[in-house]
Structure formats: C-alpha cells, structure tokens
Design a protein around this motif. Structure first.
Motif, PDB file in Angstrom:
ATOM      1  N   VAL A 351       0.829  -1.207   0.000  1.00  0.00           N
ATOM      2  CA  VAL A 351       0.000   0.000   0.000  1.00  0.00           C
ATOM      3  C   VAL A 351       0.864   1.259   0.000  1.00  0.00           C
ATOM      4  O   VAL A 351       0.578   2.229  -0.684  1.00  0.00           O
ATOM      5  CB  VAL A 351      -0.929   0.017   1.236  1.00  0.00           C
ATOM      6  CG1 VAL A 351      -1.751   1.304   1.277  1.00  0.00           C
ATOM      7  CG2 VAL A 351      -1.839  -1.190   1.216  1.00  0.00           C
ATOM      8  N   ILE A 352       1.938   1.223   0.777  1.00  0.00           N
ATOM      9  CA  ILE A 352       2.786   2.404   0.931  1.00  0.00           C
ATOM     10  C   ILE A 352       3.977   2.296  -0.016  1.00  0.00           C
ATOM     11  O   ILE A 352       4.749   1.342   0.070  1.00  0.00           O
ATOM     12  CB  ILE A 352       3.308   2.527   2.375  1.00  0.00           C
ATOM     13  CG1 ILE A 352       2.183   2.282   3.393  1.00  0.00           C
ATOM     14  CG2 ILE A 352       3.960   3.892   2.584  1.00  0.00           C
ATOM     15  CD1 ILE A 352       1.051   3.245   3.293  1.00  0.00           C
ATOM     16  N   PRO A 353       4.151   3.240  -0.935  1.00  0.00           N
ATOM     17  CA  PRO A 353       5.353   3.207  -1.782  1.00  0.00           C
ATOM     18  C   PRO A 353       6.610   3.125  -0.925  1.00  0.00           C
ATOM     19  O   PRO A 353       6.699   3.766   0.126  1.00  0.00           O
ATOM     20  CB  PRO A 353       5.281   4.546  -2.533  1.00  0.00           C
ATOM     21  CG  PRO A 353       3.828   4.907  -2.529  1.00  0.00           C
ATOM     22  CD  PRO A 353       3.284   4.382  -1.241  1.00  0.00           C
ATOM     23  N   GLU A 354       7.565   2.341  -1.374  1.00  0.00           N
ATOM     24  CA  GLU A 354       8.736   2.031  -0.548  1.00  0.00           C
ATOM     25  C   GLU A 354       9.455   3.278  -0.048  1.00  0.00           C
ATOM     26  O   GLU A 354       9.869   3.357   1.113  1.00  0.00           O
ATOM     27  CB  GLU A 354       9.704   1.158  -1.351  1.00  0.00           C
ATOM     28  CG  GLU A 354      10.883   0.656  -0.550  1.00  0.00           C
ATOM     29  CD  GLU A 354      11.799  -0.238  -1.374  1.00  0.00           C
ATOM     30  OE1 GLU A 354      12.841  -0.629  -0.856  1.00  0.00           O
ATOM     31  OE2 GLU A 354      11.458  -0.544  -2.543  1.00  0.00           O
ATOM     32  N   SER A 387      -1.662   2.748  -3.900  1.00  0.00           N
ATOM     33  CA  SER A 387      -0.260   3.140  -3.769  1.00  0.00           C
ATOM     34  C   SER A 387       0.085   4.273  -4.735  1.00  0.00           C
ATOM     35  O   SER A 387       0.758   5.240  -4.366  1.00  0.00           O
ATOM     36  CB  SER A 387       0.639   1.923  -4.029  1.00  0.00           C
ATOM     37  OG  SER A 387       1.994   2.268  -3.960  1.00  0.00           O
ATOM     38  N   ASP A 388      -0.396   4.166  -5.972  1.00  0.00           N
ATOM     39  CA  ASP A 388      -0.127   5.208  -6.978  1.00  0.00           C
ATOM     40  C   ASP A 388      -0.755   6.537  -6.578  1.00  0.00           C
ATOM     41  O   ASP A 388      -0.176   7.612  -6.798  1.00  0.00           O
ATOM     42  CB  ASP A 388      -0.662   4.779  -8.345  1.00  0.00           C
ATOM     43  CG  ASP A 388       0.157   3.654  -8.957  1.00  0.00           C
ATOM     44  OD1 ASP A 388       1.274   3.399  -8.467  1.00  0.00           O
ATOM     45  OD2 ASP A 388      -0.327   3.009  -9.914  1.00  0.00           O
ATOM     46  N   TYR A 389      -1.944   6.471  -5.989  1.00  0.00           N
ATOM     47  CA  TYR A 389      -2.626   7.696  -5.563  1.00  0.00           C
ATOM     48  C   TYR A 389      -1.823   8.398  -4.476  1.00  0.00           C
ATOM     49  O   TYR A 389      -1.630   9.624  -4.510  1.00  0.00           O
ATOM     50  CB  TYR A 389      -4.026   7.369  -5.039  1.00  0.00           C
ATOM     51  CG  TYR A 389      -4.659   8.518  -4.277  1.00  0.00           C
ATOM     52  CD1 TYR A 389      -5.173   9.622  -4.945  1.00  0.00           C
ATOM     53  CD2 TYR A 389      -4.706   8.508  -2.883  1.00  0.00           C
ATOM     54  CE1 TYR A 389      -5.730  10.684  -4.248  1.00  0.00           C
ATOM     55  CE2 TYR A 389      -5.258   9.568  -2.177  1.00  0.00           C
ATOM     56  CZ  TYR A 389      -5.773  10.643  -2.866  1.00  0.00           C
ATOM     57  OH  TYR A 389      -6.316  11.694  -2.177  1.00  0.00           O
ATOM     58  N   ILE A 390      -1.346   7.634  -3.514  1.00  0.00           N
ATOM     59  CA  ILE A 390      -0.563   8.212  -2.421  1.00  0.00           C
ATOM     60  C   ILE A 390       0.698   8.885  -2.976  1.00  0.00           C
ATOM     61  O   ILE A 390       1.044  10.010  -2.609  1.00  0.00           O
ATOM     62  CB  ILE A 390      -0.199   7.131  -1.383  1.00  0.00           C
ATOM     63  CG1 ILE A 390      -1.477   6.612  -0.711  1.00  0.00           C
ATOM     64  CG2 ILE A 390       0.771   7.668  -0.344  1.00  0.00           C
ATOM     65  CD1 ILE A 390      -1.260   5.389   0.148  1.00  0.00           C
ATOM     66  N   SER A 391       1.372   8.195  -3.892  1.00  0.00           N
ATOM     67  CA  SER A 391       2.583   8.746  -4.511  1.00  0.00           C
ATOM     68  C   SER A 391       2.266  10.040  -5.252  1.00  0.00           C
ATOM     69  O   SER A 391       3.007  11.029  -5.163  1.00  0.00           O
ATOM     70  CB  SER A 391       3.176   7.711  -5.470  1.00  0.00           C
ATOM     71  OG  SER A 391       4.291   8.227  -6.137  1.00  0.00           O
ATOM     72  N   LYS A 392       1.169  10.049  -5.969  1.00  0.00           N
ATOM     73  CA  LYS A 392       0.769  11.229  -6.736  1.00  0.00           C
ATOM     74  C   LYS A 392       0.500  12.423  -5.818  1.00  0.00           C
ATOM     75  O   LYS A 392       0.941  13.545  -6.098  1.00  0.00           O
ATOM     76  CB  LYS A 392      -0.492  10.895  -7.544  1.00  0.00           C
ATOM     77  CG  LYS A 392      -1.060  12.081  -8.319  1.00  0.00           C
ATOM     78  CD  LYS A 392      -2.385  11.697  -8.959  1.00  0.00           C
ATOM     79  CE  LYS A 392      -3.053  12.921  -9.572  1.00  0.00           C
ATOM     80  NZ  LYS A 392      -4.436  12.652  -9.994  1.00  0.00           N
TER      81      LYS A 392
END
Length: 708
Positions: A351-354, A387-392
C-alpha cells in the motif's frame, strides 16, 4: 432453553490452526473482539435509523474492557445489537459464517452511513489463542428475545442455555490460560488496546473489576455515572483584618467543593481521529499534537500532507515529513495502516510506496481488500491504485510547496532530499512529477531547481565565449564555422548550424562531491563566474544517473572530470604544435617514471597562472570506479580499472611548467614531473599509502635542494 451440540466446522482440530496459522500475534484477540463490539453498536444504530428499533434515552455507545487478575478473566462488554439464540447458533456455532457480511447483505439498500469492520465468527475465535474457555452473555434488541449464555472450552463442544443478562448487548468473558495472564495486567491491556484500537469509532473504557481506587474531582466536573464516596468541603479562610483585605476576599470566587469518587474507567481511544476531518477544519497545533501523540516524537515535523479521497476508493490519512537529515539508509519512518479506524499493521509495502516508508503517518482505507485475519492484502491491482494515488498526492504537495513557498521549501530540502531522491530511483512516475522541483545547492549555498541550474552555467559559458571571441582591441570576431565537408558556413546556414549543435550537445551540470578535496577546481569555477552543485551523499551517484536517463538533454559532470575552453587562454596554432612535441617527450618520461602507460599528458595555457598542474578523470571512468568500489564493499569480485581515464594537464603559463618545457633533459626534471603529478592527484583524491610516502620523501629532497 438448554442445548448441547458440536460446533459446525470442517476440521476436527480447528483451534490449533487458529492459534498457529490464522493470527501471528496472540494480542490480536483484543482487536478482534473490540472490533466485533463496535460492529454490534453500529448495527443497533442502523436499526434505530431505519425505524426498526428505538434507542433508549441518553444512549451512549461504549465498549468496556474489565480486567480481573484474581479470577484471571477479561470481559469485553458492549451495548450493541446483541444476539438471539438463533443468531448465536448461526454466527458462533457455524464458525466460518460471517455475521457482518450477512448483515450488510440484508441491509445494504437501506443504509450505508457506517461500515461494518469485523468478521464476527473467526474474529471471535481468536480469543481461544489465550483462553482456557470463553463465555458469551448476550441479549438481542428484539422485543421478544431471551438472553443467551454460551460457553466453550476451545474444543469442538459448546454449551448454550438461557442467560441472565437484562440489558441489550453482549458480554464476552475470557478465562485466560496460565501462559497468557499478562493480558489481564492493566498496563499490558492498555498497551495492546492503544496499539490496535486507539481510533475505533466508539469509546473504549478500561477498568479493573471491583475497583477500589479513588480520585478527587471538582463538584462541577461530576458526571451522572460517578459514584461519590465523600464530599470535601473547602477550607475556611481566616477573617480579613482590615477593610481593604475584606474587599479583596469578596472579589475572589468562593472555592468549589471537591468530591472523592470511585476511580473512573480510563478512556483509551479517540473516536474522531484528525485524519477523518477535512483539512480546512484542522489547525497546525492539532496536526502537531496528533503527531506527538501517535508517534511519540517531540521534534516538530517539517510539514504534512492531508489525504482525503472518496472516489474511486475511500482513503484518508496524514503523512508527516519528519526532520531526518541523514542518509536514507539510516532513516526510520512508520506509516500506520487502518481499516475503518481499526489498526492493521505498520508499513505495509503493497500500500505504501517504498520510498515513503521514511515518513511517519497514518492511512485509513476502508476499501482495502484484506483477508479474514486482516494480516494480508488481496487484489493486487486495486492495491496498486491506492499506492499510486498516495505517490501522486505526495508529488503534488511537494511541487505546490516549491512553487508557492520556495523559501520554506529551501529550508526543508536537506531533510527531505534523501527520500525524494530515493523516490525518484524507485518510482518513475514520481521522478517525472518531481523533475522540475528537485533542488541543487550551489557553491554559495543557494538552492536552485533543475531548470535554473541548467540556465546559470549556460549564461556563464556564453559570456566566456563572447569574451574569448574579442580581438586585442576588444572587438568581437566572428568564429569560423565549417560544415561536415570542411566548407565555411555563414548567414542563416550558420545560425541553423549553431542551433543544431546546441540541440545535439547535452547541457552540462557540474557538481562537487568533496568541497575540501576539490577546492582548487571550485576556485577556478568561481573565478570564471561558473557554478557547480554540491552532491555529496551516497545516493547522489545513482540519483544523477536516473535524472540523466529521464532528461536526455542534460548530463552531470564532476568539476574535475574535464577542462573546458572557459578556463583556457588563447593559444596560437604555432604554440599548439610546439606543445604537442613537448607533450610527447614529457609524457613518455612521466609514464616511465610513474609506471602508468595509460596516463595522458596535455599542456594547456590556463587563465589562472597560479595553477601548475591539474588531473582530470573522465566522468564515465570515475563512475565506473565508484560502482566497482561499491560492489567490492558488498563482497563482489570486480576487475581492476587501474589508472585509466586520467589526463594530467600542465599549465604552460606557470613558471615551473615553463622550466620543464625549456629544460627537458635537466637533472631534476623527472623529480619535478613526479611532484607535479602528485600535486595534481592530491587535488583530485587522497593519495594511497605508498604514493604518500614517496610524495613526502620527494618533498624533502626538493627542500634539500633549495637549502643548498
């Protein structure tokens, strides 16, 4: 009513499976049973909302955890929906059935304001990880329901009969096994419940059964459920001795009575966590206090991102950027993952990008596809979108900060740069979004973005080229441009040729890895009004390679990798030919003396007449050497690059080099050449032990010559 029977399960030995496989941590039973209690309260509130039940006046949803270390029991009490005998049969005796799922299916079209967070069947059975036997006392909200008492000792046999419970809700009594008595210790219970249940949606209270402790409160603070043991009257004060003192006493408010009450249960959770609010309703002080409370970190975070998304999935959370100021390998963050305010785990990498693992924060996503024990994720595609949304959102926050609050962004950079650089290495999309908002610290300590860094040296090089193009009288002389066939090009063709050359040639960004070691090169750059950027962390080597791969029009070059025309004086063609002859002669001597056949010797006229010699190592060679050192440090065997890629530049404008050029066969030329080489090496990198020994001995010999 009394009934005995066998639990409807597919395995004859289910409980060892639950203990050893379904749940990895025994303390998880607190989370499961309290989650079920919250589910039961959510259900009864829905029934009230839909008109199928009326909550009693003054109804206050709550879960009580009652400890009795003498009897070795834990009670979890809720005032939720309760169960009938048929529901106990269905939800408890048929272990694999999920009461929460059935309830949602039944009422999904009537209400959707709250979420059901547990799977009652298997969640309840987690209690047998710590229990010798478990009791359930429950009374359903239905008007004609009778209370039910259920017991099971952890085998496949249960006993169910009429109970004595008079209030709607459920009480689960866990009789702990001797090896799990720690869980009825007040401090351990508080630690575990705060770990898993700190933000569950209904108040959770902890108390000891038959509590004998007391506390003192003001009379105005008394609650309806307080048990008063003693009323404490305020102490009478001595009468005032004069009128002025009397007036002062009258102005003072009459002191309030105090009450000694039975110690109240401890409230363990915050039912309205900060991440559930909208960002505009949260103050900076609230964000900081939440950070201190959750992460026990009393250093203020630099800034934070409040995530709030309802579509295409439900996700809320707060990510804090802590003050780390260290290499990324040493930084330790923690991101807590919640599912409907129920703690799941720390740092779930799916869920969390590394790269965000370096941050601290909380993320609550009710839509997470968890398995029944909530310990693993399912549906990789959906999780990847989260995960992509959080990174964005992180990239957008950083970009916005750089554009609207550059001054503070500059201040934060040293602390946040390790994780941004790490993120660029790990996530191509993040790298693309951050490309123009990565900062580089220049030689004067000023922070510039990548576009600014490119522009500053372009202007310096153009100014140097314009100066170089002037003749002795200061008039500009057009440089001759030839095409591929050697023909002179002029006019529009020349402009087109210049443009093509500019497009073809990547723009160079110069950088420094050691300000002390490379000080001579830094001084040369400053003298020519050129700039370089300090990249002195381990992560910078792979980071600049990543940027080059994403920006084909730029290249990074350490300031000692080459010597551009900017640093050279004009040299006539005649002098160039003379230099070539001398280079051959001196080059052969130096290769032989230094036992380095790969060394290239060049004679140039440098603008700085104080510099006698310089050593350049091509960027490609040095990067390869750095990479091989890294592999060697990791225990990998690599070949030896030797001294390849080195060019020794001798400054023809320096008196010492002039002496060598004019006295090629002199007695001390070899010694001087070796000394010039070592002086150049010292400016580039530390000498190894053998070279340092020779350098010191040679320096002594030279001083002895001067002393004669």
């Amino acid at each position: 009513m009394e009934k005995k029977g066998n639990l409807s399960i597919n395995s004859e030995n289910m409980f060892p499976i639950i203990k050893k496989w379904l749940y990895s941590d025994h303390d998880i039973f607190y989370r499961e049973v309290i989650s079920n209690a919250c589910d039961a309260i959510t259900k009864i509130k829905k029934m009230d909302m839909m008109g199928e039940y009326t909550l009693p006046d003054g109804f206050k949803p709550r879960v009580d955890v009652v400890l009795n270390d003498k009897d070795k029991t834990i009670k979890i009490i809720d005032n939720g929906i309760g169960m009938t005998a048929e529901e106990v049969e269905e939800y408890i005796n048929q272990v694999a059935f999920s009461g929460a799922t059935d309830f949602l299916n039944k009422y999904k079209d009537k209400a959707n304001a709250d979420q059901i967070i547990g799977h009652f069947g298997l969640g309840f059975y987690s209690t047998f990880m710590v229990a010798d036997y478990v009791e359930i006392d429950t009374l359903s909200y239905k008007s004609d329901a009778a209370s039910v008492h259920w017991t099971c000792d952890g085998g496949s046999d249960f006993e169910m009969k009429d109970g004595e419970k008079t209030e709607v809700g459920t009480t689960i009594t866990i009789h702990l096994s001797d090896d799990c008595l720690e869980f009825c210790n007040e401090y351990k219970a508080r630690e575990v419940i705060e770990k898993y249940c700190s933000f569950m949606p209904y108040e959770i209270y902890l108390q000891r059964e038959n509590e004998e402790g007391t506390e003192t409160i003001k009379e105005s603070e008394k609650r309806d459920d307080d048990i008063v043991i003693e009323v404490i009257e305020p102490e009478k004060k001595e009468e005032a001795k004069n009128d002025s003192e009397k007036e002062g006493e009258e102005e003072k408010k009459e002191e309030e009575k105090k009450l000694k009450i039975k110690r109240r249960p401890q409230l363990l959770n915050d039912t309205h966590p900060l991440w559930g609010k909208t960002p505009k309703d949260c103050t900076d002080d609230e964000y900081k206090e939440f950070y201190r409370k959750v992460f026990r970190d009393y250093k203020e975070p630099l800034f934070w991102i409040h995530l709030n998304m309802d579509y295409p999935f439900n996700l809320k959370g707060i990510l804090y950027f802590p003050k780390i100021n260290m290499e990324f390998e040493s930084a330790e963050g923690v991101i807590k993952l919640y599912n409907n305010q129920v703690f799941i785990a720390d740092n779930i990498k799916e869920v969390i990008p590394e790269y965000l693992m370096l941050l601290k924060g909380v993320i609550d996503c009710p839509d997470l596809p968890l398995n029944v024990s909530r310990s693993a994720l399912q549906n990789d595609g959906f999780v990847k979108k989260i995960s992509d949304y959080i990174s964005k959102k992180v990239a957008e926050k950083l970009a916005g900060l750089c554009k609207t609050d550059k001054e503070n962004y500059d201040k934060y950079w040293e602390d946040i740069s390790p994780f941004i650089k790490y993120g660029c290495l790990k996530d191509d999309k993040f790298c693309e979004k951050m490309n123009d908002y990565i900062l580089f610290k220049n030689l004067d300590g000023k922070y510039l973005t990548l576009p600014e860094a490119l522009q500053i040296n372009k202007e310096a090089e153009e100014a140097a080229a314009a100066e170089e193009a002037k003749d002795e009288n200061g008039n500009t002389v057009e440089a001759e441009v030839v095409d591929e066939n050697g023909n002179t090009v002029s006019g529009d063709d020349k402009a087109d040729a210049d443009k093509k050359d500019e497009e073809k040639e990547p723009r160079t960004i110069y950088y420094v890895t050691d300000e002390q070691q490379q000080s001579q090169y830094i001084n040369m750059f400053k003298a020519q009004k050129m700039d370089a950027f300090i990249l002195n962390h381990n992560i910078d080597v792979p980071f600049i390679q990543q940027l080059e791969s994403k920006n084909q029009d730029i290249r990074f070059q350490r300031i000692d990798a080459d010597l551009t025309d900017t640093f050279k004086s004009k040299t006539s063609k005649k002098a160039e030919k003379e230099f070539e002859e001398i280079e051959k002669n001196i080059g052969e001597k130096m290769k032989k003396a230094l036992k380095n056949e790969q060394l290239v010797v060049k004679i140039e006229k440098l603008k700085d007449k104080k510099i006698s010699s310089m050593l350049t190592v091509s960027e490609e060679t040095r990067r390869m050497q750095d990479m091989m050192k890294m592999y060697a440090a990791n225990g990998m065997m690599m070949g030896d690059l030797g001294m390849g890629g080195q060019t020794l530049i001798l400054n023809a404008n320096h008196p010492l080099v002039k002496y060598v050029m004019d006295n090629k066969e002199g007695d001390n030329v070899d010694t001087i050449c070796e000394q010039l080489y070592d002086l150049a090496r010292i400016q580039n990198a530390p000498l190894d032990a053998d070279a340092m020994t020779k350098f010191i001995q040679r320096s002594n010999d030279i001083m002895m010559l001067l002393a004669k």
